[in-house]
Motif scaffolding. Sequence first.
Motif, PDB file in Angstrom:
ATOM      1  N   THR A  23       0.662  -1.246  -0.201  1.00 36.98           N
ATOM      2  CA  THR A  23       0.065  -0.224   0.142  1.00 36.98           C
ATOM      3  C   THR A  23       0.902   1.265  -0.072  1.00 36.98           C
ATOM      4  O   THR A  23       0.388   2.167  -0.703  1.00 36.98           O
ATOM      5  CB  THR A  23      -1.003  -0.014   1.223  1.00 36.98           C
ATOM      6  OG1 THR A  23      -1.744  -1.172   1.186  1.00 36.98           O
ATOM      7  CG2 THR A  23      -1.969   1.060   0.935  1.00 36.98           C
ATOM      8  N   CYS A  24       1.892   1.014   0.686  1.00 41.88           N
ATOM      9  CA  CYS A  24       2.755   2.274   0.755  1.00 41.88           C
ATOM     10  C   CYS A  24       3.638   2.642  -0.531  1.00 41.88           C
ATOM     11  O   CYS A  24       4.137   3.596  -0.869  1.00 41.88           O
ATOM     12  CB  CYS A  24       3.806   2.279   2.074  1.00 41.88           C
ATOM     13  SG  CYS A  24       3.015   2.393   3.505  1.00 41.88           S
ATOM     14  N   VAL A  25       4.097   1.226  -1.073  1.00 46.11           N
ATOM     15  CA  VAL A  25       5.150   1.326  -2.109  1.00 46.11           C
ATOM     16  C   VAL A  25       4.503   1.497  -3.520  1.00 46.11           C
ATOM     17  O   VAL A  25       5.171   2.213  -4.423  1.00 46.11           O
ATOM     18  CB  VAL A  25       5.839  -0.120  -2.337  1.00 46.11           C
ATOM     19  CG1 VAL A  25       6.710  -0.101  -3.403  1.00 46.11           C
ATOM     20  CG2 VAL A  25       6.640  -0.155  -1.239  1.00 46.11           C
ATOM     21  N   VAL A  26       3.297   1.111  -3.850  1.00 48.29           N
ATOM     22  CA  VAL A  26       2.636   1.303  -5.190  1.00 48.29           C
ATOM     23  C   VAL A  26       2.324   2.777  -5.473  1.00 48.29           C
ATOM     24  O   VAL A  26       2.595   3.150  -6.397  1.00 48.29           O
ATOM     25  CB  VAL A  26       1.061   0.493  -4.895  1.00 48.29           C
ATOM     26  CG1 VAL A  26       0.222   0.882  -6.265  1.00 48.29           C
ATOM     27  CG2 VAL A  26       1.410  -0.903  -5.050  1.00 48.29           C
ATOM     28  N   PRO A  27       1.744   3.574  -4.568  1.00 49.44           N
ATOM     29  CA  PRO A  27       1.867   5.187  -5.109  1.00 49.44           C
ATOM     30  C   PRO A  27       3.188   5.849  -5.432  1.00 49.44           C
ATOM     31  O   PRO A  27       3.159   6.556  -6.319  1.00 49.44           O
ATOM     32  CB  PRO A  27       1.180   5.812  -3.772  1.00 49.44           C
ATOM     33  CG  PRO A  27       0.286   4.652  -3.039  1.00 49.44           C
ATOM     34  CD  PRO A  27       1.388   3.500  -3.287  1.00 49.44           C
ATOM     35  N   PHE A  28       4.055   5.402  -4.630  1.00 50.02           N
ATOM     36  CA  PHE A  28       5.561   5.708  -4.889  1.00 50.02           C
ATOM     37  C   PHE A  28       5.744   5.361  -6.362  1.00 50.02           C
ATOM     38  O   PHE A  28       6.566   6.172  -7.105  1.00 50.02           O
ATOM     39  CB  PHE A  28       6.236   5.260  -3.619  1.00 50.02           C
ATOM     40  CG  PHE A  28       8.072   5.855  -3.957  1.00 50.02           C
ATOM     41  CD1 PHE A  28       7.900   7.239  -3.586  1.00 50.02           C
ATOM     42  CD2 PHE A  28       8.720   5.352  -4.282  1.00 50.02           C
ATOM     43  CE1 PHE A  28       9.269   7.743  -3.465  1.00 50.02           C
ATOM     44  CE2 PHE A  28      10.227   5.914  -4.264  1.00 50.02           C
ATOM     45  CZ  PHE A  28      10.311   7.134  -3.996  1.00 50.02           C
ATOM     46  N   LEU A  29       5.670   3.916  -6.784  1.00 50.29           N
ATOM     47  CA  LEU A  29       6.122   3.469  -7.983  1.00 50.29           C
ATOM     48  C   LEU A  29       5.226   4.107  -9.093  1.00 50.29           C
ATOM     49  O   LEU A  29       5.825   4.424 -10.073  1.00 50.29           O
ATOM     50  CB  LEU A  29       5.846   2.025  -7.985  1.00 50.29           C
ATOM     51  CG  LEU A  29       6.873   0.990  -6.941  1.00 50.29           C
ATOM     52  CD1 LEU A  29       6.513  -0.081  -7.072  1.00 50.29           C
ATOM     53  CD2 LEU A  29       8.162   1.346  -7.287  1.00 50.29           C
ATOM     54  N   TYR A  30       3.942   4.385  -8.614  1.00 48.56           N
ATOM     55  CA  TYR A  30       3.053   5.106  -9.777  1.00 48.56           C
ATOM     56  C   TYR A  30       3.744   6.672 -10.103  1.00 48.56           C
ATOM     57  O   TYR A  30       3.644   6.681 -11.319  1.00 48.56           O
ATOM     58  CB  TYR A  30       1.771   5.062  -9.260  1.00 48.56           C
ATOM     59  CG  TYR A  30       0.803   5.837 -10.339  1.00 48.56           C
ATOM     60  CD1 TYR A  30       0.251   5.349 -11.430  1.00 48.56           C
ATOM     61  CD2 TYR A  30       0.479   7.098 -10.006  1.00 48.56           C
ATOM     62  CE1 TYR A  30      -0.393   5.834 -12.386  1.00 48.56           C
ATOM     63  CE2 TYR A  30      -0.566   7.781 -10.807  1.00 48.56           C
ATOM     64  CZ  TYR A  30      -1.019   7.258 -11.968  1.00 48.56           C
ATOM     65  OH  TYR A  30      -1.807   7.850 -12.890  1.00 48.56           O
ATOM     66  N   MET A  31       4.052   7.153  -9.177  1.00 48.56           N
ATOM     67  CA  MET A  31       4.740   8.542  -9.403  1.00 48.56           C
ATOM     68  C   MET A  31       5.878   8.447 -10.074  1.00 48.56           C
ATOM     69  O   MET A  31       6.208   9.370 -10.934  1.00 48.56           O
ATOM     70  CB  MET A  31       5.051   9.218  -8.080  1.00 48.56           C
ATOM     71  CG  MET A  31       3.526   9.642  -7.242  1.00 48.56           C
ATOM     72  SD  MET A  31       2.661  10.648  -7.827  1.00 48.56           S
ATOM     73  CE  MET A  31       3.481  12.033  -7.857  1.00 48.56           C
ATOM     74  N   ILE A  32       6.770   7.622  -9.724  1.00 47.05           N
ATOM     75  CA  ILE A  32       7.957   7.400 -10.457  1.00 47.05           C
ATOM     76  C   ILE A  32       7.674   7.068 -11.911  1.00 47.05           C
ATOM     77  O   ILE A  32       8.407   7.604 -12.795  1.00 47.05           O
ATOM     78  CB  ILE A  32       8.963   6.137  -9.961  1.00 47.05           C
ATOM     79  CG1 ILE A  32       9.348   6.468  -8.564  1.00 47.05           C
ATOM     80  CG2 ILE A  32      10.031   5.987 -11.043  1.00 47.05           C
ATOM     81  CD1 ILE A  32      10.102   5.693  -7.945  1.00 47.05           C
ATOM     82  N   SER A  33       6.684   6.055 -12.431  1.00 43.88           N
ATOM     83  CA  SER A  33       6.428   5.625 -13.504  1.00 43.88           C
ATOM     84  C   SER A  33       5.803   6.855 -14.465  1.00 43.88           C
ATOM     85  O   SER A  33       6.086   7.085 -15.452  1.00 43.88           O
ATOM     86  CB  SER A  33       5.620   4.453 -13.698  1.00 43.88           C
ATOM     87  OG  SER A  33       4.610   4.649 -12.955  1.00 43.88           O
ATOM     88  N   LEU A  34       5.098   7.786 -13.573  1.00 42.13           N
ATOM     89  CA  LEU A  34       4.209   8.762 -14.254  1.00 42.13           C
ATOM     90  C   LEU A  34       5.237   9.857 -14.680  1.00 42.13           C
ATOM     91  O   LEU A  34       5.317  10.481 -15.648  1.00 42.13           O
ATOM     92  CB  LEU A  34       3.274   9.462 -13.264  1.00 42.13           C
ATOM     93  CG  LEU A  34       2.269  10.214 -13.869  1.00 42.13           C
ATOM     94  CD1 LEU A  34       1.319   9.796 -14.858  1.00 42.13           C
ATOM     95  CD2 LEU A  34       1.383  10.997 -12.812  1.00 42.13           C
TER      96      LEU A  34
END
Length: 286
Positions: A23-34
């Motif tokens: 739950t904590c990592v997924v938003p961070f990964l999404y921001m990186i990919s975005l």
Amino acid sequence: MRTRRTNLVDILIILFIIAASITCVVPFLYMISLSLSSNNAIISQKVTLWPVDFTIETYKAILSDNDMIYSLGYSVVLTILYTIICMLLTICAAYPLTKKKLSGRNFILTVMIITMYFSGGLIPDYILVKDLQLINTMWSLILPGALSVFNLIILKTFFESLPESLEESAAIDGCNDLGTLVRIVLPLSLPSIATLSLFYAVGRWNGFQDALFYVTEENLYPIQLKLYQIITANQQIEGEGSIGAYIVPESLKAASVMFATVPILLIYPKLQKYFVEGVMLGAIKG
């Protein structure tokens, strides 16, 4: 039967930790990919947890903006200075409060604790900062929050957990209170000091609301206030040489978040050993 229940509880705890971590990592990964995806991919909403049409144009635009680089450097200096002052005040306040011979220490501690639940409010704070002529200065972002009572109580409790025999031995050797603090207490308190320093540093790095109230000159904007302005902007920044030109706002926001987040994340590995030492120290005392 008890062993099976224990194993089941352990499995449930592990699954909960894994789910919380995801739950904590997924938003961070999404921001990186975005931030690393092309404009067309972002517009067509093809970006998930992996960059689409990989590009670093957004980061090039940010790094080419002198205001962002200056704000980052200014925020680093501000955070370091803030952390040093906060820890000095916290140590100087916490250590005397551990001494039973200090007259009125319970009253002083009670007054401090009251400030955790009641405050004057935003307007009196602003008037005070203005009357002290701190508006549009670095000190308006340092002095008003230079002492956390919560952190003071944590450090005071840690000081009290140290064996009194150590201080008695130092007194026999001729050390005064200051010498005992510097030579005996502080070296033994490095794990707690490192932890509280991290709390102060992260709090200052992530703070922008006080800068929003007390600072109007752009050369005093910390990186989080710059980031706040970018995220809350209603339209794309345009113009030659400015960040955001020919860049979709979502990509710019994501790259700006990463630009402001990564520096503070680099501190955690450096302080990890102190967290481990603190846990081991508590385990030995227990």
